[in-house]
Design a protein around this motif. Structure first.
Motif, short mmCIF file in Angstrom:
data_model
loop_
_atom_site.label_atom_id
_atom_site.label_comp_id
_atom_site.label_asym_id
_atom_site.label_seq_id
_atom_site.Cartn_x
_atom_site.Cartn_y
_atom_site.Cartn_z
N GLY A 17 0.82 -1.20 0.00
CA GLY A 17 0.00 0.00 0.00
C GLY A 17 0.86 1.25 0.00
O GLY A 17 1.94 1.28 0.56
N LEU A 18 0.37 2.27 -0.64
CA LEU A 18 1.12 3.52 -0.70
C LEU A 18 1.09 4.27 0.61
O LEU A 18 1.81 5.24 0.79
N GLU A 19 0.27 3.83 1.55
CA GLU A 19 0.25 4.49 2.85
C GLU A 19 1.49 4.17 3.68
O GLU A 19 1.80 4.84 4.65
N ASN A 20 2.22 3.16 3.27
CA ASN A 20 3.47 2.82 3.93
C ASN A 20 4.50 3.88 3.55
O ASN A 20 4.81 4.07 2.39
N GLU A 21 5.03 4.59 4.53
CA GLU A 21 5.92 5.73 4.28
C GLU A 21 7.18 5.32 3.52
O GLU A 21 7.60 6.02 2.60
N LEU A 22 7.76 4.20 3.89
CA LEU A 22 8.98 3.76 3.21
C LEU A 22 8.72 3.49 1.74
O LEU A 22 9.48 3.93 0.87
N VAL A 23 7.64 2.80 1.45
CA VAL A 23 7.31 2.46 0.07
C VAL A 23 7.05 3.72 -0.74
O VAL A 23 7.55 3.88 -1.85
N SER A 24 6.28 4.65 -0.17
CA SER A 24 5.98 5.87 -0.92
C SER A 24 7.24 6.72 -1.14
O SER A 24 7.39 7.34 -2.19
N ILE A 30 12.28 7.08 -7.09
CA ILE A 30 12.40 6.50 -8.43
C ILE A 30 11.84 7.47 -9.47
O ILE A 30 12.43 7.68 -10.53
N LYS A 31 10.70 8.08 -9.16
CA LYS A 31 10.11 9.05 -10.08
C LYS A 31 11.04 10.25 -10.27
O LYS A 31 11.20 10.74 -11.39
N ASP A 32 11.64 10.72 -9.18
CA ASP A 32 12.59 11.84 -9.28
C ASP A 32 13.79 11.45 -10.14
O ASP A 32 14.25 12.23 -10.98
#
Length: 54
Positions: A17-24, A30-32
């Motif tokens: 889930g994107l709510e996980n701070e580490l994952v987000s 990666i996007k940057d």
């Protein structure tokens, strides 16, 4: 000696889930990187100084 049979529970995969701070944070990094927004260092000492300043 005969080994006892043990039943282990089946494991499954959980959706990330994107709510996980580490994952987000990783996804944002990666996007940057893909967009060319990154920081490069001339030496290991420059990198270490930057990390210590955080």
């Amino acid at each position: 000696m005969v080994a006892a049979k043990t039943k282990a529970p089946k494991t499954g995969t959980r959706p990330i889930g994107l709510e996980n701070e580490l994952v987000s944070d990783i996804i944002e990094g990666i996007k940057d990187f893909k967009a060319g927004r990154g920081k490069s260092f001339d030496s290991k000492n420059d990198l270490m100084a930057y990390l210590k300043s955080l």
